[in-house]
Structure formats: C-alpha cells, structure tokens
Design a protein around this motif. Sequence first.
Motif, PDB file in Angstrom:
ATOM      1  N   GLU A 164       0.785  -1.119  -0.124  1.00  0.00           N
ATOM      2  CA  GLU A 164       0.203  -0.107   0.063  1.00  0.00           C
ATOM      3  C   GLU A 164       0.968   1.363   0.058  1.00  0.00           C
ATOM      4  O   GLU A 164       2.008   1.300   0.633  1.00  0.00           O
ATOM      5  CB  GLU A 164      -0.872  -0.076   1.140  1.00  0.00           C
ATOM      6  CG  GLU A 164      -1.891   1.102   1.183  1.00  0.00           C
ATOM      7  CD  GLU A 164      -2.647   1.187   0.228  1.00  0.00           C
ATOM      8  OE1 GLU A 164      -2.351   2.120  -0.979  1.00  0.00           O
ATOM      9  OE2 GLU A 164      -4.175   0.794   0.062  1.00  0.00           O
ATOM     10  N   ARG A 165       0.323   2.433  -0.452  1.00  0.00           N
ATOM     11  CA  ARG A 165       1.081   3.563  -0.569  1.00  0.00           C
ATOM     12  C   ARG A 165       0.791   4.192   0.762  1.00  0.00           C
ATOM     13  O   ARG A 165      -0.199   3.885   1.392  1.00  0.00           O
ATOM     14  CB  ARG A 165       0.365   4.444  -1.700  1.00  0.00           C
ATOM     15  CG  ARG A 165       0.981   3.895  -3.040  1.00  0.00           C
ATOM     16  CD  ARG A 165       0.405   4.779  -4.299  1.00  0.00           C
ATOM     17  NE  ARG A 165       0.662   4.327  -5.520  1.00  0.00           N
ATOM     18  CZ  ARG A 165       0.127   3.209  -6.206  1.00  0.00           C
ATOM     19  NH1 ARG A 165      -0.735   2.462  -5.734  1.00  0.00           N
ATOM     20  NH2 ARG A 165       0.649   2.967  -7.346  1.00  0.00           N
TER      21      ARG A 165
ATOM     22  N   PRO B 145      -7.685   5.414   2.882  1.00  0.00           N
ATOM     23  CA  PRO B 145      -8.433   4.671   1.935  1.00  0.00           C
ATOM     24  C   PRO B 145      -9.304   5.467   1.022  1.00  0.00           C
ATOM     25  O   PRO B 145      -9.633   4.777   0.033  1.00  0.00           O
ATOM     26  CB  PRO B 145      -9.197   4.045   2.981  1.00  0.00           C
ATOM     27  CG  PRO B 145      -9.261   5.113   4.028  1.00  0.00           C
ATOM     28  CD  PRO B 145      -7.928   5.619   4.219  1.00  0.00           C
TER      29      PRO B 145
ATOM     30  N   SER C 144      -7.896   8.087  -0.809  1.00  0.00           N
ATOM     31  CA  SER C 144      -7.083   8.495  -1.881  1.00  0.00           C
ATOM     32  C   SER C 144      -7.233   7.839  -3.217  1.00  0.00           C
ATOM     33  O   SER C 144      -7.370   6.598  -3.300  1.00  0.00           O
ATOM     34  CB  SER C 144      -5.628   8.489  -1.378  1.00  0.00           C
ATOM     35  OG  SER C 144      -4.746   8.920  -2.458  1.00  0.00           O
TER      36      SER C 144
ATOM     37  N   SER D 232      -4.746   4.964  -3.627  1.00  0.00           N
ATOM     38  CA  SER D 232      -4.813   3.829  -2.527  1.00  0.00           C
ATOM     39  C   SER D 232      -5.109   2.528  -3.265  1.00  0.00           C
ATOM     40  O   SER D 232      -6.095   2.345  -3.988  1.00  0.00           O
ATOM     41  CB  SER D 232      -6.056   4.109  -1.620  1.00  0.00           C
ATOM     42  OG  SER D 232      -6.424   2.694  -0.996  1.00  0.00           O
ATOM     43  N   ASN D 233      -4.503   1.456  -2.994  1.00  0.00           N
ATOM     44  CA  ASN D 233      -4.590   0.305  -3.511  1.00  0.00           C
ATOM     45  C   ASN D 233      -6.042  -0.359  -3.019  1.00  0.00           C
ATOM     46  O   ASN D 233      -6.736  -0.951  -3.639  1.00  0.00           O
ATOM     47  CB  ASN D 233      -3.456  -0.826  -3.101  1.00  0.00           C
ATOM     48  CG  ASN D 233      -2.216  -0.469  -3.983  1.00  0.00           C
ATOM     49  OD1 ASN D 233      -2.167   0.160  -5.113  1.00  0.00           O
ATOM     50  ND2 ASN D 233      -0.979  -0.989  -3.390  1.00  0.00           N
ATOM     51  N   TYR D 234      -6.269  -0.016  -1.853  1.00  0.00           N
ATOM     52  CA  TYR D 234      -7.323  -0.718  -1.333  1.00  0.00           C
ATOM     53  C   TYR D 234      -8.723  -0.028  -1.918  1.00  0.00           C
ATOM     54  O   TYR D 234      -9.489  -0.738  -2.456  1.00  0.00           O
ATOM     55  CB  TYR D 234      -7.676  -0.085   0.209  1.00  0.00           C
ATOM     56  CG  TYR D 234      -8.877  -0.371   0.913  1.00  0.00           C
ATOM     57  CD1 TYR D 234      -9.606  -1.212   1.023  1.00  0.00           C
ATOM     58  CD2 TYR D 234      -9.829   0.890   1.004  1.00  0.00           C
ATOM     59  CE1 TYR D 234     -10.873  -1.541   1.707  1.00  0.00           C
ATOM     60  CE2 TYR D 234     -11.038   0.980   1.508  1.00  0.00           C
ATOM     61  CZ  TYR D 234     -11.575  -0.280   1.955  1.00  0.00           C
ATOM     62  OH  TYR D 234     -12.826  -0.282   2.362  1.00  0.00           O
ATOM     63  N   ARG D 235      -8.475   1.457  -2.143  1.00  0.00           N
ATOM     64  CA  ARG D 235      -9.676   1.924  -2.959  1.00  0.00           C
ATOM     65  C   ARG D 235      -9.781   1.647  -4.483  1.00  0.00           C
ATOM     66  O   ARG D 235     -11.002   1.390  -4.648  1.00  0.00           O
ATOM     67  CB  ARG D 235      -9.432   3.519  -3.015  1.00  0.00           C
ATOM     68  CG  ARG D 235     -10.591   4.375  -3.594  1.00  0.00           C
ATOM     69  CD  ARG D 235     -10.371   5.847  -3.754  1.00  0.00           C
ATOM     70  NE  ARG D 235     -11.424   6.693  -4.141  1.00  0.00           N
ATOM     71  CZ  ARG D 235     -11.516   6.924  -5.386  1.00  0.00           C
ATOM     72  NH1 ARG D 235     -10.634   6.664  -6.403  1.00  0.00           N
ATOM     73  NH2 ARG D 235     -12.499   7.645  -6.085  1.00  0.00           N
TER      74      ARG D 235
ATOM     75  N   ARG E 235      -7.638  -3.890   5.007  1.00  0.00           N
ATOM     76  CA  ARG E 235      -6.638  -3.003   4.396  1.00  0.00           C
ATOM     77  C   ARG E 235      -5.382  -2.754   5.040  1.00  0.00           C
ATOM     78  O   ARG E 235      -5.370  -2.760   6.460  1.00  0.00           O
ATOM     79  CB  ARG E 235      -7.462  -1.788   3.852  1.00  0.00           C
ATOM     80  CG  ARG E 235      -7.542  -0.901   5.091  1.00  0.00           C
ATOM     81  CD  ARG E 235      -8.258   0.470   4.582  1.00  0.00           C
ATOM     82  NE  ARG E 235      -8.545   1.518   5.669  1.00  0.00           N
ATOM     83  CZ  ARG E 235      -7.478   2.294   6.105  1.00  0.00           C
ATOM     84  NH1 ARG E 235      -6.484   2.382   5.368  1.00  0.00           N
ATOM     85  NH2 ARG E 235      -7.823   3.149   6.915  1.00  0.00           N
TER      86      ARG E 235
ATOM     87  N   GLU F  48      -2.989   0.115   6.496  1.00  0.00           N
ATOM     88  CA  GLU F  48      -3.449   1.659   6.812  1.00  0.00           C
ATOM     89  C   GLU F  48      -2.205   2.683   6.557  1.00  0.00           C
ATOM     90  O   GLU F  48      -1.397   2.894   7.567  1.00  0.00           O
ATOM     91  CB  GLU F  48      -3.797   1.671   8.316  1.00  0.00           C
ATOM     92  CG  GLU F  48      -4.935   0.750   8.793  1.00  0.00           C
ATOM     93  CD  GLU F  48      -5.325   0.624  10.313  1.00  0.00           C
ATOM     94  OE1 GLU F  48      -4.528   0.944  11.163  1.00  0.00           O
ATOM     95  OE2 GLU F  48      -6.695   0.761  10.505  1.00  0.00           O
ATOM     96  N   GLY F  49      -2.229   2.765   5.297  1.00  0.00           N
ATOM     97  CA  GLY F  49      -1.288   3.609   4.976  1.00  0.00           C
ATOM     98  C   GLY F  49      -1.042   5.067   5.345  1.00  0.00           C
ATOM     99  O   GLY F  49      -0.018   5.696   5.096  1.00  0.00           O
ATOM    100  N   GLU F  50      -2.345   5.558   5.885  1.00  0.00           N
ATOM    101  CA  GLU F  50      -2.169   6.877   6.482  1.00  0.00           C
ATOM    102  C   GLU F  50      -1.644   6.994   7.909  1.00  0.00           C
ATOM    103  O   GLU F  50      -1.228   8.107   8.542  1.00  0.00           O
ATOM    104  CB  GLU F  50      -3.524   7.436   6.520  1.00  0.00           C
ATOM    105  CG  GLU F  50      -4.562   6.925   7.533  1.00  0.00           C
ATOM    106  CD  GLU F  50      -5.131   5.568   7.374  1.00  0.00           C
ATOM    107  OE1 GLU F  50      -6.167   5.083   7.993  1.00  0.00           O
ATOM    108  OE2 GLU F  50      -4.725   4.681   6.255  1.00  0.00           O
TER     109      GLU F  50
END
Length: 225
Positions: free
Chosen positions: A68-69, A73, A75, A78-81, A100, A102-104
């Motif tokens: 993930e970047r 979620p 963005s 985001s890979n999740y998005r 997911r 949590e890239g943030e």
Amino acid sequence: MNVLVSPTPQAAATLAAHHLARAAASAIAERGSFSVALSGGSTPQLMYEALKGLEVDWAHVHVYFSDERSVGPDSDESNYRSAKLGLLGHVGVPAGQVHRMEGERDPARAAADYAALLPERLDLVLLGMGDDGHTASLFPDTEGLQAGGRVIANWVPKLETWRLSFTYAEINAARERWLLVTGANKATVLREVQNGIDGVAGHPVAGVHDATWYLDAAAAAELSL
C-alpha cells in the motif's frame, strides 16, 4: 517460470479470474475459507471485472493486500480504494473480512500491526510487476529487499515516499503466488528475469519463487518458452 500466455490482456486477466474462482472453491471446501492478497496498479482491474461475473463464495473469502502507498483509503492512489471500486464493492465479501493496510498511519507501526493480523498462511498472493521489475512495494535498491519478517515499511528513494509491503518471506510462504503482467513494455524485463540478469537487486520480482505467470502475448514476446 511457470508461464501461461494469452493473446490479449483481457484474455490473460480472464484466465486468472477463472483460476482464482477455482482456487477459492478448493480452499473453501478443504479449509472452510480462502485468503487472498490483492495487488495494486491498473493491471488487476481487468481481472476484477471478470471476477464479478463468476460464481465465488465471497462470504468465505478473506481479502488482504500485498502492499500500500502512504495514503488513506479514500485517496486515488490507494490500492484498497482501487480494489473496492473495481471488485470489493460489487461482491459479497463481508466488510470485516476485508483487511486493508493503513497507509495513512506511521509506516513502521502500520506494518507491525498488519503483520499481526495476517493468517498463519495465505492461500494466494496476487502480484504485478512494474517496468523496473519491482513487485509489491519491493523496489530496486531499497532496504526491503533484505528485510525479514512479514510486512515492512520500505523507503523508496526514487519516489521519496514510504510504502507498506509484504516481504519475500511472506510472499513465498503463501500456498500459491501468481503474477499478472501485460504489455510490450514489460517484455525486456521479463526476458532479463528469465535469464537471471541483474538478479533480485536489479529486478526484485526475481525473488518471488515458484510463481505462476499470467502474461499476454506482448509481455511474453521475448521469453524462451
């Protein structure tokens, strides 16, 4: 290399989708659930589209992410998005079974927490390959190529950002590893990987062992098959 070549990107993605549906059915029959780690990028979108039309017991599927970047979620990066819009929002995977990254959050803490929630062994890790031979967020010339553990925070100098990523150990511990790679711009890198040129340091995807490669004809054009 275990290579399956299809004439077009759509055909390669559709073949992978059908095989995923079959793998899910087998895992659910044998173990009661199917755990799969999805990848980022644009290549999986064709597979997601094909999967929406297939019969999968989504209620028994657990979804994870191989990288993930450093974004939230919502963005666009985001890979999740991307997976939510392309697949997860259209099928019946229970929300509590979508895990997911949590890239943030602080990268090191997020990596440690994600490693703690992973199952003992994933059934399938889906991966792609970048033009530079990276896979997940294991990029050339990054410390992540030598990292242990299951999930890491990997600083990528050329992008000037942190990425969360599975390690090679986590990827290679899965029951299966699949790489979906399409496009003529990948052909030379694939040939170099096949021939062992520059090794893992130059083409990190070479560190993925015993994988099945789903390729279109353009990507496979320079391979010896």
